[in-house]
Design a protein around this motif. Sequence first.
Motif, PDB file in Angstrom:
ATOM      1  N   HIS A 231      45.811  41.108  39.511  1.00 42.40           N
ATOM      2  CA  HIS A 231      45.294  39.733  39.602  1.00 42.40           C
ATOM      3  C   HIS A 231      43.774  39.718  39.499  1.00 42.40           C
ATOM      4  O   HIS A 231      43.118  40.760  39.634  1.00 42.40           O
ATOM      5  CB  HIS A 231      45.774  39.036  40.879  1.00 42.40           C
ATOM      6  CG  HIS A 231      45.302  39.664  42.171  1.00 42.40           C
ATOM      7  ND1 HIS A 231      44.021  39.511  42.654  1.00 42.40           N
ATOM      8  CD2 HIS A 231      45.962  40.441  43.076  1.00 42.40           C
ATOM      9  CE1 HIS A 231      43.905  40.153  43.801  1.00 42.40           C
ATOM     10  NE2 HIS A 231      45.054  40.731  44.083  1.00 42.40           N
ATOM     11  N   GLY A 232      43.220  38.529  39.248  1.00 41.47           N
ATOM     12  CA  GLY A 232      41.772  38.380  39.111  1.00 41.47           C
ATOM     13  C   GLY A 232      41.091  38.232  40.462  1.00 41.47           C
ATOM     14  O   GLY A 232      41.706  38.365  41.520  1.00 41.47           O
ATOM     15  N   PHE A 233      39.789  37.926  40.410  1.00 40.86           N
ATOM     16  CA  PHE A 233      39.007  37.717  41.629  1.00 40.86           C
ATOM     17  C   PHE A 233      38.988  36.236  41.995  1.00 40.86           C
ATOM     18  O   PHE A 233      39.180  35.370  41.137  1.00 40.86           O
ATOM     19  CB  PHE A 233      37.566  38.177  41.423  1.00 40.86           C
ATOM     20  CG  PHE A 233      37.419  39.656  41.164  1.00 40.86           C
ATOM     21  CD1 PHE A 233      38.246  40.576  41.794  1.00 40.86           C
ATOM     22  CD2 PHE A 233      36.457  40.126  40.280  1.00 40.86           C
ATOM     23  CE1 PHE A 233      38.111  41.932  41.559  1.00 40.86           C
ATOM     24  CE2 PHE A 233      36.319  41.484  40.035  1.00 40.86           C
ATOM     25  CZ  PHE A 233      37.147  42.388  40.681  1.00 40.86           C
ATOM     26  N   THR A 234      38.697  35.938  43.252  1.00 39.89           N
ATOM     27  CA  THR A 234      38.526  34.539  43.654  1.00 39.89           C
ATOM     28  C   THR A 234      37.076  34.131  43.415  1.00 39.89           C
ATOM     29  O   THR A 234      36.147  34.866  43.747  1.00 39.89           O
ATOM     30  CB  THR A 234      38.880  34.334  45.144  1.00 39.89           C
ATOM     31  OG1 THR A 234      38.202  35.325  45.914  1.00 39.89           O
ATOM     32  CG2 THR A 234      40.361  34.453  45.373  1.00 39.89           C
ATOM     33  N   LEU A 235      36.927  32.955  42.818  1.00 41.56           N
ATOM     34  CA  LEU A 235      35.591  32.439  42.490  1.00 41.56           C
ATOM     35  C   LEU A 235      35.456  31.012  43.002  1.00 41.56           C
ATOM     36  O   LEU A 235      36.450  30.354  43.313  1.00 41.56           O
ATOM     37  CB  LEU A 235      35.385  32.450  40.969  1.00 41.56           C
ATOM     38  CG  LEU A 235      35.505  33.799  40.252  1.00 41.56           C
ATOM     39  CD1 LEU A 235      35.449  33.600  38.751  1.00 41.56           C
ATOM     40  CD2 LEU A 235      34.406  34.754  40.695  1.00 41.56           C
ATOM     41  N   GLY A 236      34.219  30.533  43.052  1.00 39.82           N
ATOM     42  CA  GLY A 236      33.956  29.151  43.449  1.00 39.82           C
ATOM     43  C   GLY A 236      34.402  28.176  42.374  1.00 39.82           C
ATOM     44  O   GLY A 236      34.846  28.564  41.292  1.00 39.82           O
ATOM     45  N   GLU A 237      34.232  26.889  42.666  1.00 43.11           N
ATOM     46  CA  GLU A 237      34.752  25.814  41.809  1.00 43.11           C
ATOM     47  C   GLU A 237      34.239  25.902  40.379  1.00 43.11           C
ATOM     48  O   GLU A 237      34.945  25.616  39.419  1.00 43.11           O
ATOM     49  CB  GLU A 237      34.352  24.465  42.416  1.00 43.11           C
ATOM     50  CG  GLU A 237      35.076  23.291  41.799  1.00 43.11           C
ATOM     51  CD  GLU A 237      34.975  22.050  42.671  1.00 43.11           C
ATOM     52  OE1 GLU A 237      35.802  21.164  42.484  1.00 43.11           O
ATOM     53  OE2 GLU A 237      34.082  21.981  43.525  1.00 43.11           O
ATOM     54  N   LYS A 238      32.981  26.340  40.219  1.00 39.50           N
ATOM     55  CA  LYS A 238      32.388  26.391  38.872  1.00 39.50           C
ATOM     56  C   LYS A 238      32.492  27.792  38.267  1.00 39.50           C
ATOM     57  O   LYS A 238      31.793  28.111  37.319  1.00 39.50           O
ATOM     58  CB  LYS A 238      30.924  25.966  38.944  1.00 39.50           C
ATOM     59  CG  LYS A 238      30.761  24.501  39.373  1.00 39.50           C
ATOM     60  CD  LYS A 238      29.310  24.182  39.683  1.00 39.50           C
ATOM     61  CE  LYS A 238      29.191  22.765  40.225  1.00 39.50           C
ATOM     62  NZ  LYS A 238      27.877  22.509  40.818  1.00 39.50           N
ATOM     63  N   GLY A 239      33.349  28.624  38.861  1.00 42.32           N
ATOM     64  CA  GLY A 239      33.526  29.973  38.315  1.00 42.32           C
ATOM     65  C   GLY A 239      32.470  30.947  38.768  1.00 42.32           C
ATOM     66  O   GLY A 239      32.311  32.022  38.199  1.00 42.32           O
ATOM     67  N   GLU A 240      31.716  30.586  39.830  1.00 41.38           N
ATOM     68  CA  GLU A 240      30.662  31.472  40.325  1.00 41.38           C
ATOM     69  C   GLU A 240      31.204  32.339  41.459  1.00 41.38           C
ATOM     70  O   GLU A 240      32.172  31.968  42.123  1.00 41.38           O
ATOM     71  CB  GLU A 240      29.446  30.658  40.799  1.00 41.38           C
ATOM     72  CG  GLU A 240      29.610  29.955  42.147  1.00 41.38           C
ATOM     73  CD  GLU A 240      30.479  28.686  42.109  1.00 41.38           C
ATOM     74  OE1 GLU A 240      30.566  28.019  43.144  1.00 41.38           O
ATOM     75  OE2 GLU A 240      31.083  28.397  41.053  1.00 41.38           O
TER      76      GLU A 240
END
Length: 1012
Positions: free
Chosen positions: A654-663
Amino acid sequence: MRWGLRPRGPGAAALAAAWNLWVPPRLPCRPLWRGTTGSLLVRSVTGASNQPQNSSNGSYRDTVLLPQTSFPMKLLGRQQPDTELEIQQKCGFSELYSWQRERKVKAEFCLHDGPPYANGDPHVGHALNKILKDIANRYHMMRGSKIHFVPGWDCHGLPIEIKVLSELGGKAQNLSAMEIREKARSFAKAAIEKQKLSFIRWGIMADWNNCYYTFDGRYEAKQLRIFYQMYDKGLIYRSYKPVFWSPSSRTALAEAELEYNPEHISRSVYVKFPLLKPSPKLASLLDGSSPVSFLVWTTQPWTIPANQAVCYMPESKYAVVKCSSSGDLYILGADKVTSVASTLGTTFEVISTFSGVDLENGSCAHPLISERESPLLPANHVTMTKGTGLVHTAPAHGMEDYSVAAQHNLSTDCLVNEDGVFTDAAGPELQNKAVLKEGTDAVIMMLQAAKNLLKEEKLVHSYPYDWRTKKPVVIRASKQWFVNITDIKTTAKELLKKVKFIPGSALNAMVEMMDRRPYWCISRQRVWGVPIPVFHHKTKDDVLINSQTIEHIIQLVEEHGSDIWWTLPPEQLLPKEVLSQVGGPDALEYVPGQDILDIWFDSGTSWSNVLPGTDQRADLYLEGKDQLGGWFQSSLLTSVAARNKSPFKTVVVHGFTLGEKGEKMSKSLGNIIDPDVVINGGQDHSKEPPYGADVLRWWVAESNVFTEVTISPSLLNAARDDISKLRNTLRFLLGNVAGFNPETDSIPVNSMYVIDQYMLHLLQDLANKINDSYKQYDFGKVVRLLQAFYTRELSNFYFSIIKDRLYCENADDPKRRSCQTALAEILDVMVRSFAPILPHLAEEVFQHIPYIKEPKSVFRTGWIKTSSIWKKPGLEEAIESACAMRDSFLGSIPGKNAAEYEVIIVIEPGLLFEIMEMLQAEETSSTSQLNELMMASQTTLLSQEPRGISEDVTELKGTFLINLEGGDIREESSYKVIVMTTTKEKCPRCWKYTAESSDTLCPRCAEVVKGK
């Protein structure tokens, strides 16, 4: 003409067969309905006014069977998390793992938990990973497998040690190794407890009293056994090689412990290496009167003092050029002449060109020490993509440089110590200077003084940093322990071909990472970890390790833990028979080594501790994409090295968790979302409401986890709204199966209403697709299938049609029982479908099912159960064709109540007419299955146009293609829908426009009420 009173069409027998023998074509879960023009229309009830649930009037209120359930529509504020905690207690969440282990079932499913790091609070990355694992485990458990899942923690290593030392500040300087270890152990234990409590709160099913920890003595002992197995096979060796070195941590690092900073600034330089001895070919091209220099570019000027050679590419073309501004002669790659001249702000005149191979046996002078010779050597790693086509070679500071040195017997002396500072051997101008700071300044000034610096410029590029201290690393040669992965890689890559990777691209990514890895450095110069179990001779470069010493140490570690390496005197660390051979207790010639094992070796050997049986292979490893170069790889390499097999059958990435804007999430950006705050709410509930764990789980399941996963307040709100819609659907189902007992009240499938049979047909299709999606670990697809079903098929379509039958017929009327039979099956399939994702909601629903006397846990009652007799693709033609006509009708009265209209359907004689007759046997009806679907006051079915219709009616035309038996029966029929306002009045009980006057009941309601 009615069914049975006229000649049958040629397709009637085939149609009947299709309805009962079912040869299924595949039906999409979200049916699209063919419209009047052949275009696709989504089935909906636009224009229909749903009958109000409180459709009763005065004295008739008590005769209407409204839904009855105590299942709440919403859980507000703290109700959600509080209800979840009650459910965990009441439904035995903590005992579920041990219960399922005790079942007498043969099938096993083993998911090996990759250990989270015990150095901080639980975060959304943990939530993503642990919830994905739990969904998989619960699904396989419900399917009847015995789950093997042992949660674990990675407890050693530099990050924990650094945190402990930074908290102590200046006091850390005076700590002994054992003091550091004790503080690190306490720190790790505290972090484990915090994380464990959160994992339990998220509903993760496990035996939380029996986890694995990499600092456990038994775990460490097995790890040392694997170390020796690999050492004994010649796969582990000690050597002096360049490795990634972190001056900020004072230890070697492996590739997996690096992160690359794309904004790093280096001071790149163009340097002259004066020609000392030309090769014969080069001598013939030069007149010998003018001095000539080789042009070299490097981004690491601090490595120039360690230069031992200049490398070229034998197959490439090189040029002798004259500089227009200085008149000096230079040699560089022919392809680089224009670009380098431009960078240097000049132009080059090409005097002559030659092949790289013509440089053989030549040499140049060291740019800082003119009397030192640097030979010109061929090398495959030289390219023309950057620089000048000639590469400065410092064997102590580069992997490729080291290979060149090994081939040509060059010195690999390192002039840089553990702190990243020049040693005395670097000379008085450089000693004690940090190579990445003032050391670089000094080297550049020395190049200027020697008149060998042509240009210096800042270069922004990607550069390796220590993943924990966030500071740049250097490459420096030192004595380290390595795993020879060259011999393992070939077997590992062959074995990977038999492993299923989800997504498939992850396989190539893992193979590429392995291919890029020349060796694996497994030694670290720290104290918080498992010691490398070797003894070093006091005066000679010799190490002591054999089966006797290892067995003795393994026994001690198993009993007392690895602290013994620091607490016991050296003579007790050796067995008596070996001790007598190496000087005895009083004149011991060896001392214990001071290196510890890389934590990737720690966690990579977990398979030997955790996986059950002799085969010791997990059905599933499921981790983030960073583990392709980390735990997945170290697990594979140690397993292949020790026993020639892969430790996993399937790998999900699976991928990483990021903020709303993909940061990225960080404290400085203020975008960190704390799972505990998601569940229990923040200080201000208007800004951070308490969502409960199921919202967190729904967010995980619905995300496309195979890419980066974004989380934000708006996404959590959306997840809560989705669950609210699902709750409403479940509440309708629960309310309308009140008073129904499936054992005594169910209607046989073939006797049910066609629309009810059709819903079971769709339900079986849904169940199959949901099962397949779980099998593929595509939980996002499970969510989408469920949403489509409960939104379109149930709320928008089926529920709106059946309310009259449910509320206004007699309680035990077969028509109503038919509907309840379907609702009970729908409820059961739906609850089991989402149970792995929303265990708290599933258990809550189970407590409210009225016909379950003593509710068991939904997880103790198995997976979805469907019946093959539900599969009736022939029904699609009946319902789709009726819905095509219904769409025409409802589309003509937007926003109006369908019950205020009468509908006449005219169909030319043929198969379509025969299908409609199955839904309405009489010519005109207000209670037929066809009229229920149309939702009109009454429906009339004719095979020819009626006479004497008034002009204020609406006429709608369309065609419908019937396709049965896989295309063997095809017939396109025309139909006409005539819509007119009804002349009947609104029934005071059912609110349908079927009464003769507004104060009298319609015939149906009069019949129902008569007995009351």
